[in-house]
Design a protein around this motif. Structure first.
Motif, mmCIF file in Angstrom:
data_model
loop_
_atom_site.group_PDB
_atom_site.id
_atom_site.type_symbol
_atom_site.label_atom_id
_atom_site.label_comp_id
_atom_site.label_asym_id
_atom_site.label_seq_id
_atom_site.Cartn_x
_atom_site.Cartn_y
_atom_site.Cartn_z
ATOM 1 N N ARG A 358 34.457 52.878 33.519
ATOM 2 C CA ARG A 358 33.074 52.813 32.991
ATOM 3 C C ARG A 358 32.741 51.014 32.939
ATOM 4 O O ARG A 358 31.673 50.841 33.261
ATOM 5 N N GLU A 359 33.473 50.362 32.338
ATOM 6 C CA GLU A 359 33.569 49.140 32.160
ATOM 7 C C GLU A 359 33.303 48.316 33.701
ATOM 8 O O GLU A 359 32.697 47.391 33.667
ATOM 9 N N LEU A 360 34.033 48.650 34.773
ATOM 10 C CA LEU A 360 33.900 48.058 35.986
ATOM 11 C C LEU A 360 32.603 48.555 36.421
ATOM 12 O O LEU A 360 31.875 47.752 36.991
ATOM 13 N N ALA A 361 32.020 49.848 36.258
ATOM 14 C CA ALA A 361 30.893 50.143 36.689
ATOM 15 C C ALA A 361 29.653 49.384 36.197
ATOM 16 O O ALA A 361 28.841 48.750 36.738
ATOM 17 N N ARG A 362 29.735 49.151 34.655
ATOM 18 C CA ARG A 362 28.938 48.383 34.015
ATOM 19 C C ARG A 362 28.928 47.062 34.537
ATOM 20 O O ARG A 362 27.817 46.189 34.430
ATOM 21 N N ALA A 363 29.934 46.235 34.848
ATOM 22 C CA ALA A 363 30.033 45.037 35.226
ATOM 23 C C ALA A 363 29.291 44.901 36.631
ATOM 24 O O ALA A 363 28.892 43.886 36.979
ATOM 25 N N HIS A 364 29.091 46.115 37.472
ATOM 26 C CA HIS A 364 28.381 46.007 38.607
ATOM 27 C C HIS A 364 26.914 46.342 38.236
ATOM 28 O O HIS A 364 25.926 46.169 39.212
ATOM 29 N N GLY A 365 26.654 46.330 37.094
ATOM 30 C CA GLY A 365 25.131 46.682 36.757
ATOM 31 C C GLY A 365 24.660 48.117 36.495
ATOM 32 O O GLY A 365 23.621 48.791 36.555
ATOM 33 N N GLY A 366 25.940 48.944 36.725
ATOM 34 C CA GLY A 366 25.643 50.327 36.666
ATOM 35 C C GLY A 366 26.273 51.060 35.462
ATOM 36 O O GLY A 366 26.450 50.724 34.347
ATOM 37 N N ASP A 367 26.792 52.225 35.646
ATOM 38 C CA ASP A 367 27.518 52.933 34.663
ATOM 39 C C ASP A 367 28.191 54.359 35.030
ATOM 40 O O ASP A 367 28.301 54.399 36.400
#
Length: 398
Positions: A358-367
């Protein structure tokens, strides 16, 4: 948060109450030996205190509701009310025991119990004073006394809750560290064994056909790359927490990324349903890490077939779904799926848990989100097709 009572459950709360009432009973007995004592009243108080202490000790509280021990506080207030009335409305002798009783409430119950007992405490304090015709200023002391003893319980309960939270966090951190060690032990040993086997074959048989030699070398290199990804994943934990994770953004073919992730996941029986022309702006290594983690999670906790699909969610976003056909996620576990210290403490995957996905997805601006399937579980990575600003750092969440 307060599913258990106090430090060590209902039994622990009852044992502490037993000691408190035993002390009160002993003091009542000692009071009988004093000159001009009211022997009968003190005897009644002693018998009542010893009786409550016995009940606190012998009743099987673990079989009852976790809040059942509040009955001991109610019984204690009844004894204190009788004592205040019996001794001519003198509250000075019973005041310390009101405080001790509420300290016990704070140690072993949540704050709302103290608030709920406040009206009963006011009654137990004021009625004996009124019944013995105490002056208004004495009766009026309840305006200060009752809020004070309630505040004592609330403050203690707050500190106990902080202590419990801190202890839980330390325990979770220890589980997380153990999880990392298990990850290293499990995921490094397997590729190292494969590399060792390939090297031994290459060393022992100088006459291997070039095709066989090339396959062994390629297999060994894949396993070395797997170890490198594991090391990178471990480093990413610290980078995400510090908010310094940097992304190497580029156009990534989603179908190829899914195929690579499946090939890197042992025993993955996966169906890939992704348009060959579908791309997303992402860090290829981090995207692969997310997919490997989710596919490995589906292998461990779900059932075949595992489906990896992707589709444009709208004009600017892309969703990548990893779905299994197992029993799904228990309802009680859904709330902690993406917790920093979520999970059961085991780790048998190249990835490091749903939290880091989830943190990596959020780092990309996603979730990353979870959806129940019928049957199974569905995890959906949502990424902006154009990606975040170039070089954006991941900011830790949760």
């Amino acid at each position: 948060m307060w599913r258990r009572t106090g430090f060590d459950g209902s039994v622990g709360a009852a044992r502490a109450a037993a000691g408190l009432f035993l002390l009160a009973g002993v003091l009542a007995v000692l009071g009988i030996a004093q000159p001009h004592s009211r022997t009968r009243d003190l005897l009644v108080v002693a018998v009542a205190d010893f009786g409550i202490a016995a009940a606190a000790w012998w009743v099987p509280w673990q079989r009852l509701h976790p809040r059942a021990t509040v009955a001991l506080a109610v019984a204690g207030l009844a004894v204190l009310a009788f004592s205040t009335w019996a001794f001519g409305g003198t509250a000075s002798g019973t005041g310390p025991f009101f405080v001790l009783l509420f300290a016990w409430v704070g140690l072993h119950h949540p704050p709302w119990i103290a608030y709920a007992l406040a009206p009963l405490t006011a009654t137990a304090y004021v009625v004996p004073l009124v019944a013995t015709h105490q002056p208004p200023e004495v009766v009026g002391s309840a305006v200060v006394f009752v809020p004070v003893v309630t505040a004592v319980a609330v403050l203690i309960a707050g500190r106990v809750r902080q202590w419990r939270d801190a202890r839980a966090e330390v325990a979770a951190a220890e589980r997380w560290r153990a999880s990392l060690m298990l990850t290293l032990a499990h995921d490094v040993r397997s590729p190292l064994t494969a590399v060792q086997g390939a090297l031994e074959l290459l060393d022992e048989d100088a006459d291997l056909p070039p095709e066989r030699r090339a396959r062994l070398t390629a297999a060994a290199l894949r396993q070395v790359a797997r170890i490198a990804r594991l090391a990178s994943g471990l480093l990413d934990v610290g980078r995400v927490e510090d908010g310094v994770l940097r992304l190497d953004l580029r156009a990534v073919p989603v179908r190829a990324a899914a195929h690579d992730a499946v090939s890197l996941t042992p025993q993955a029986d996966a169906v890939i349903d992704v348009d060959p022309g579908l791309t997303v702006t992402a860090d290829p290594d981090r995207l692969e890490q997310m997919l490997v983690n989710l596919i490995g999670n589906a292998v461990r906790h779900g059932a075949a077939p595992i489906c990896v699909s992707a589709a444009a969610a709208d004009g600017s976003a892309l969703s990548i779904t990893v779905r299994d056909h197992g029993r799904g996620v228990p309802e009680a576990s859904v709330g902690s799926l993406f917790s920093r210290y979520g999970g059961d403490g085991s780790a048998h995957s190249v990835g490091l848990g749903l939290w880091i996905v989830r943190e990596l997805a959020r780092a990309h601006g996603g979730d990353l989100t979870y959806e129940p399937a019928d049957p199974g579980a569905r995890f959906v990575i949502t990424l902006p097709q154009q990606g975040p600003a170039q070089g954006k750092a991941a900011q830790p969440n949760g």
